[in-house]
Write a protein that holds these residues in place. Sequence first.
Motif, PDB file in Angstrom:
ATOM      1  N   ILE A 240       1.996  -6.896  -3.439  1.00 25.08           N
ATOM      2  CA  ILE A 240       0.687  -6.755  -2.788  1.00 25.08           C
ATOM      3  C   ILE A 240       0.145  -8.136  -2.405  1.00 25.08           C
ATOM      4  O   ILE A 240      -0.372  -8.339  -1.304  1.00 25.08           O
ATOM      5  CB  ILE A 240      -0.288  -6.012  -3.720  1.00 25.08           C
ATOM      6  CG1 ILE A 240       0.175  -4.551  -3.861  1.00 25.08           C
ATOM      7  CG2 ILE A 240      -1.715  -6.068  -3.191  1.00 25.08           C
ATOM      8  CD1 ILE A 240      -0.595  -3.735  -4.861  1.00 25.08           C
TER       9      ILE A 240
ATOM     10  N   LEU B 168     -11.447  -2.857   0.110  1.00 25.91           N
ATOM     11  CA  LEU B 168     -11.091  -3.125  -1.292  1.00 25.91           C
ATOM     12  C   LEU B 168     -11.013  -4.633  -1.456  1.00 25.91           C
ATOM     13  O   LEU B 168     -10.115  -5.274  -0.891  1.00 25.91           O
ATOM     14  CB  LEU B 168      -9.736  -2.494  -1.642  1.00 25.91           C
ATOM     15  CG  LEU B 168      -9.086  -2.952  -2.959  1.00 25.91           C
ATOM     16  CD1 LEU B 168      -9.930  -2.546  -4.165  1.00 25.91           C
ATOM     17  CD2 LEU B 168      -7.680  -2.376  -3.118  1.00 25.91           C
TER      18      LEU B 168
ATOM     19  N   ARG C  87     -10.219  -7.088  -4.216  1.00 21.29           N
ATOM     20  CA  ARG C  87      -9.704  -7.098  -5.595  1.00 21.29           C
ATOM     21  C   ARG C  87     -10.230  -8.345  -6.299  1.00 21.29           C
ATOM     22  O   ARG C  87      -9.641  -9.411  -6.201  1.00 21.29           O
ATOM     23  CB  ARG C  87      -8.175  -7.119  -5.582  1.00 21.29           C
ATOM     24  CG  ARG C  87      -7.520  -5.819  -5.133  1.00 21.29           C
ATOM     25  CD  ARG C  87      -6.005  -5.955  -5.213  1.00 21.29           C
ATOM     26  NE  ARG C  87      -5.290  -4.705  -5.108  1.00 21.29           N
ATOM     27  CZ  ARG C  87      -4.700  -4.263  -3.995  1.00 21.29           C
ATOM     28  NH1 ARG C  87      -4.748  -4.966  -2.888  1.00 21.29           N
ATOM     29  NH2 ARG C  87      -4.043  -3.102  -4.007  1.00 21.29           N
TER      30      ARG C  87
ATOM     31  N   GLU D  97     -10.130  -9.336  -9.188  1.00 18.37           N
ATOM     32  CA  GLU D  97      -9.311  -9.956 -10.247  1.00 18.37           C
ATOM     33  C   GLU D  97      -8.405 -11.062  -9.705  1.00 18.37           C
ATOM     34  O   GLU D  97      -7.915 -11.877 -10.472  1.00 18.37           O
ATOM     35  CB  GLU D  97      -8.469  -8.912 -10.997  1.00 18.37           C
ATOM     36  CG  GLU D  97      -7.398  -8.205 -10.174  1.00 18.37           C
ATOM     37  CD  GLU D  97      -7.941  -7.020  -9.407  1.00 18.37           C
ATOM     38  OE1 GLU D  97      -9.175  -6.820  -9.416  1.00 18.37           O
ATOM     39  OE2 GLU D  97      -7.138  -6.301  -8.782  1.00 18.37           O
TER      40      GLU D  97
ATOM     41  N   ARG E 154     -14.381  -4.431  -5.818  1.00 18.78           N
ATOM     42  CA  ARG E 154     -13.917  -3.679  -6.990  1.00 18.78           C
ATOM     43  C   ARG E 154     -14.053  -4.579  -8.217  1.00 18.78           C
ATOM     44  O   ARG E 154     -13.638  -5.732  -8.181  1.00 18.78           O
ATOM     45  CB  ARG E 154     -12.461  -3.263  -6.813  1.00 18.78           C
ATOM     46  CG  ARG E 154     -11.979  -2.508  -8.033  1.00 18.78           C
ATOM     47  CD  ARG E 154     -10.581  -2.022  -7.862  1.00 18.78           C
ATOM     48  NE  ARG E 154      -9.605  -3.104  -7.950  1.00 18.78           N
ATOM     49  CZ  ARG E 154      -8.304  -2.924  -7.806  1.00 18.78           C
ATOM     50  NH1 ARG E 154      -7.852  -1.711  -7.533  1.00 18.78           N
ATOM     51  NH2 ARG E 154      -7.479  -3.929  -7.910  1.00 18.78           N
TER      52      ARG E 154
ATOM     53  N   MET F   5     -12.822   4.437  -7.717  1.00 21.94           N
ATOM     54  CA  MET F   5     -11.478   4.691  -7.224  1.00 21.94           C
ATOM     55  C   MET F   5     -11.006   5.975  -7.865  1.00 21.94           C
ATOM     56  O   MET F   5     -11.384   6.292  -8.997  1.00 21.94           O
ATOM     57  CB  MET F   5     -10.532   3.558  -7.638  1.00 21.94           C
ATOM     58  CG  MET F   5     -10.911   2.268  -6.993  1.00 21.94           C
ATOM     59  SD  MET F   5      -9.594   1.053  -7.085  1.00 21.94           S
ATOM     60  CE  MET F   5      -8.245   1.816  -6.219  1.00 21.94           C
TER      61      MET F   5
ATOM     62  N   THR G 170      -3.713   4.949  -4.051  1.00 19.94           N
ATOM     63  CA  THR G 170      -2.438   5.675  -4.118  1.00 19.94           C
ATOM     64  C   THR G 170      -1.361   4.944  -4.920  1.00 19.94           C
ATOM     65  O   THR G 170      -0.388   5.557  -5.341  1.00 19.94           O
ATOM     66  CB  THR G 170      -1.897   5.940  -2.701  1.00 19.94           C
ATOM     67  OG1 THR G 170      -1.986   4.712  -1.971  1.00 19.94           O
ATOM     68  CG2 THR G 170      -2.681   7.013  -2.008  1.00 19.94           C
TER      69      THR G 170
ATOM     70  N   CYS H  65      -7.199   3.371  -0.322  1.00 25.05           N
ATOM     71  CA  CYS H  65      -7.032   1.910  -0.304  1.00 25.05           C
ATOM     72  C   CYS H  65      -5.695   1.460  -0.902  1.00 25.05           C
ATOM     73  O   CYS H  65      -5.498   0.277  -1.138  1.00 25.05           O
ATOM     74  CB  CYS H  65      -8.197   1.224  -1.014  1.00 25.05           C
ATOM     75  SG  CYS H  65      -8.342   1.633  -2.750  1.00 25.05           S
TER      76      CYS H  65
END
Length: 759
Positions: free
Chosen positions: A372, A474, A476, A478, A512, A612, A636, A685
């Motif tokens: 990712i 989205l 992220r 983190e 998120r 989510m 997903t 997402c």
Amino acid sequence: MAPLTATSAAREILTRLHDVMASRSAAQTKLNQVVQIIGEALDTEVCSIYLLRDGVLELFATRGLKQAAVHVTKLVLGEGLVGTIAENVETLNLDEATSHPDFAYKPETGEELFHSFAGVPIVRREQAVGVLAVQHREQRKFDDVEIEALQTVAMVLAELIAGAGLIDESGSGAKGNRDNGPVRLAGLKLVEGMARGRAVYHQPRVEIEHTVAEDIEVERHRVISAFAKMRDQIDGMTREAEFGVAGEHHDVLAMYKMFAYDEGWIRRINEAIDSGLTAEAAIERVQQRTRMRMREIADPLLAERMHDLEDLSNRLLRIVSGQLGTAAQLGLRQDSILIARNLGPAELLEYDRRRLKGVILEEGSLTAHVTIVARAMGVPVIGRVKDVRRMIGDGDMVLVDGTAGSLVVRPTAPIEEAFEAKMAVGQRRRAEFAAMRDLPAQTKDGLRLELMVNAGLRDDMAALDVTGADGVGLFRTEFQFLVSATLPQRERQQRLYKEVLDAAGDRPVIFRTVDIGGDKALPYMNTSGGADEENPAMGWRALRLALDRDALMKVQARALLEAAAGRTLNVMFPMVSEPWEFDEAVALFEAQRKWIHARNRAVPNHIRYGTMLEVPALAECLDMILPKLDFLSIGTNDLTQFLFAADRANPKLAERYDWLSPAILRFIARVVRQTRAAGVPIGVCGEMGGRPLEAMALIGLGIDRLSITPAAVGPVKAMIRSLDAGALRTRMDDFLSRPVRSLRVDLTAWAESNGVAIT
Ligand code: PEP
Ligand code: MG
């Protein structure tokens, strides 16, 4: 005379070689001395050294053969016994040389007098650069002891001839492990795209500088302490892997552990040191011997073990030599294709984005976070490529075709030309997509979809303008935690969130809250809570961890609330499994909002809370949670792993289940129906939405917001603009009732016959 052992034979030779190596005489003189020393020590009538020059093995020094043959006798790779040894990087030990099918007679040497023959390859970087051979008049095989001694001496010779500049580094070397011609390797396409660059190993190979020990006791101690360090590392990795930090898998770690504690391995290294080698050379010597043995056994299971042992041996070498840095720490010097067994997302982010052009993994899977991250960086990745180490040398030119899921190593000029032509086509397509930047993501029948991007770092925000996406579906958060050496403080978080909102302008950004644990672990924080986790992805991660240790989440909530002062804040929680978790998370944010407000500081004008849906359990409680939601986003990546009980990072399962299986599509269809009925906006997402055919299926199921990786915006928009969503939606029930493993074939056929752009 004391009985000859491999150790004593090699040691006698090495002691004498030590002086030769240290002397200031010319390389040729040294080689002449070497053949004398070996011949005398092993009491062989002939001892010869052949070196590889321009792809030809040339007799460089001999004791016993005619001196007139020196620099005259030449054999191409694969020719005669010497050529065979070099080509296959193998040892030969024959009582009658002439009866070997590869024997080639060279009259100028006068070798017809000798019957027995033994030869070992002189190896550097796993390739033969020469051959050391001994011969006898007598018809008898050489003892194992003598062969062992020859192999040890060959290591030292490799150093000597490299030091003297006699090694042919032109790359015309032997086939052996690594074919020097072009090779095409296939793997699993993880991130699309094409790239060219020089191969760089994430864990660079250690260059052994000295092979002959000055002081055997010192070398012995170096190995003992390196073993202790390595065991600590492996034990640490095993502990971390239990909650998902290490990139390696459990069975790999188990194997590492077995080798790391294998007394036989240590004993063999110690014996090699006793024969006079340095710790580094001894480790390499043992590894070479193992490689040679393994080559004779064609067992895939053993080959896999060998792989583990290679990794560990390289690790030990790195510890003992102090050459510890990864290629990222050493710095990329040119356009590079990174090669690793596996990588963590943080490790990948350490690389210089300008020079990192592609990644090749021996493991890897589509939804592992390293994939990712690479996708977000726009770096093509091919995973599950076998035999990488054997086939690709450090510095080799590599062409990565992430579109075909293949790569070519050491391409010929015509291959490069064809590749460049294909790359140009890709660039033209990208230009076409870029031209669609300002066109709406609207279907042929007038349905306007929201096409957003996934992001995680400040730099990713540029993608909004480049792609013309509608916002960030989205973010992220983190990722900032993953790339930091220490826990990011509130001010730093707040600065990032504000910069992100500023960059987005009017376009929405869905933040998120941190999703750590699983394959996203932090080096500076123990996210396991002290407990050993057998299934970290299903463990104490994301919101679970954040609610239990709420200090982290409180800091993040304040940073987000303050960053979005005076604007709309969209917050989304990961891994919500039951509605009460969402309630608690919202309560925490609301408490922080009140706290800030009570101090007369600005808060967001509006906060939209969403969740989510990635844990199937939540789908069973939708009626309870929907009234509280401002939006829902289906993740997903995790959803698939939980629905199928198939670890998203496990390479063995990477291709087992399809996103277009009826199970997933039916599940999503049900969630979409219920959510839309409740009037709650719903999107997807996960990575699935970034593939045109999958995105088409999702739209068919009623999804009208997709948040995808930036590189996918063009292809997905092209698909959307060629799609009649209404027509597809009327067909979906029919598709979902078909008893097939995957609807890929059916959906592709439909797309093609309806002119939908899915490639
Ligand atoms: C997902 O699980 O689908 C998702 C989008 O989140 P992540 O990949 O970060 O776990
Ligand atoms: Mg997830």
